[in-house]
Write an enzyme that holds these catalytic residues in place. Structure first.
Site, PDB file in Angstrom:
ATOM      1  N   CYS A   1      -6.628   7.638  -2.397  1.00 15.86           N
ATOM      2  CA  CYS A   1      -7.343   6.679  -2.087  1.00 15.86           C
ATOM      3  C   CYS A   1      -7.331   5.619  -3.023  1.00 15.86           C
ATOM      4  CB  CYS A   1      -8.751   7.141  -1.719  1.00 15.86           C
ATOM      5  SG  CYS A   1      -8.707   8.622  -0.602  1.00 15.86           S
TER       6      CYS A   1
ATOM      7  N   HIS B   1     -13.549   1.564  -1.299  1.00 14.90           N
ATOM      8  CA  HIS B   1     -12.674   2.384  -0.368  1.00 14.90           C
ATOM      9  C   HIS B   1     -13.488   2.981   0.818  1.00 14.90           C
ATOM     10  CE1 HIS B   1     -10.613   6.346   0.915  1.00 14.90           C
ATOM     11  NE2 HIS B   1     -11.433   7.088   0.381  1.00 14.90           N
TER      12      HIS B   1
ATOM     13  N   ASN C   1     -11.667   7.522   7.097  1.00 15.33           N
ATOM     14  CA  ASN C   1     -11.165   7.420   5.806  1.00 15.33           C
ATOM     15  C   ASN C   1      -9.644   7.560   5.925  1.00 15.33           C
ATOM     16  OD1 ASN C   1      -9.872   8.083   3.446  1.00 15.33           O
ATOM     17  ND2 ASN C   1     -11.438   9.533   2.742  1.00 15.33           N
TER      18      ASN C   1
END
Length: 349
Positions: A128, A274, A305
């Site tokens: 990520c 993020h 996500n």
């Protein structure tokens, strides 16, 4: 007497004094997957998923919406936003963990298919934080002079690596691609990067089964789904450990990035973390003491996500919806599997 041979002198590189993000683009798959679909496979509720993650829906890619196809779509928008042609690109960096073809790097296919000629092209695997790593490398290429314009893409098909029967992760992940073009600047527009890794925590986010296990293990030893089929490797995590690390440690990293850029929280226009979890985002806002005027990316609500794609997708949405504008100062931070992280301050395109 023979004259002493003089050592060779390497010519110094000549790049731009600084670099900036010139354009941004994103691609979200057509299919929208609400929480109700997730609940077909796990014992939970829409209320529980929303309270734990803030996620209401996410996008899942069709077979035709491959890592390359989504990247090409996002890249085209970023190039148009930057006012450049594909032929201008001299570097292509693709951050991803979900391109299931080990080699060659999908970056080379993307570079060819967009018509970029023969640029440097490679993949980055930093979970990520991948977009932040790619952005930092692109900045270095522009300043060093090895490339004038660099395309940085964060792209994931995490639906391919999601265990739909895992109550802890089934609702988290989505698919998509985000891209930016990095090019020369006369003024600082991408700050110093604060990045690093904590390999002692590598087991907190990982793949359930290594690829080589499928060669060596007996089928009976592999995980099976509720229908008796062998499960494909998926992402798994120790939720509480990751949450605590993100909330307490990443706020410190974000502050370090502000300090390195010489920027205070009240000077920020936008915060683009993020998009892992709404509770993590809210906790970081409090820890950083961000003023109310700072626009905060909350794309996780409808995108889930998307790992390396989450920051450029969220950046594009903030700009498209008018919550942020060109020239605004934004703090960006990515963090995830490794565990790894990368944070910097940028001027929005």
């Amino acid at each position: 007497m023979t004259a002493q041979r003089q050592p060779a002198k390497i010519k110094p590189s000549q790049g731009s004094p600084y670099a900036r993000i010139m354009g941004v683009g994103g691609y979200r798959p057509t299919r929208v997957v609400p929480n109700d679909v997730i609940l077909d496979h796990i014992e939970s509720s829409d209320e529980w998923i929303r309270s734990r993650s803030g996620i209401v829906s996410r996008h899942w890619a069709s077979p035709e919406e491959t890592v390359a196809e989504m990247s090409i779509a996002a890249a085209g928008k970023a190039l148009a936003d930057a006012g450049l042609a594909a032929e201008d690109i001299e570097g292509v960096i693709v951050a991803t963990v979900s391109d299931l073809k080990q080699t060659p790097a999908v970056a080379t296919e993307i570079a060819h298919r967009i018509g970029a000629g023969k640029p440097a092209a490679f993949n980055v695997s930093a979970g990520c934080a991948g977009f932040g790593y790619g952005l930092t490398l692109a900045k270095g290429m522009v300043v060093e002079g090895s490339a004038k314009y660099v395309l940085v893409i964060g792209v994931e098909r995490l639906s391919d690596l999601t265990d739909k029967e895992d109550r802890a992760t089934a609702f988290l992940f989505g698919d998509g691609a985000g891209a930016v073009v990095v090019g020369p600047s006369d003024v600082p527009a991408i700050g110093p990067t604060v990045w690093g890794s904590e390999g002692d925590k590598s087991e907190t986010i990982k793949q359930t089964v290594n690829w080589d296990t499928f060669r060596t293990a007996d089928v009976s030893e592999l995980p099976h789904d509720s229908h008796g089929k062998v499960k494909f490797p998926a992402l798994t995590q120790e939720g509480q450990a990751v949450f605590r690390w993100a909330v307490f440690e990443m706020a410190k990293v974000a502050q370090q990035a502000l300090d390195a850029a010489g920027i205070t929280a009240d000077q920020l226009d936008a915060f683009i973390p993020h998009q892992a979890n709404m509770r993590i985002i809210d906790s970081m806002i409090k820890a950083l003491k961000l003023p109310e005027h700072v626009a905060v990316a909350r794309d996780v609500e409808t995108t889930g996500n998307t790992s390396a794609a989450s920051i450029p997708l969220a950046m594009e949405k903030l700009l498209a919806t008018g919550q942020a504008k060109s020239g605004d100062t934004a703090l960006v931070i990515g963090f995830g599997a490794g565990l790894v992280y990368a944070a910097t301050v940028v001027t929005l395109p």
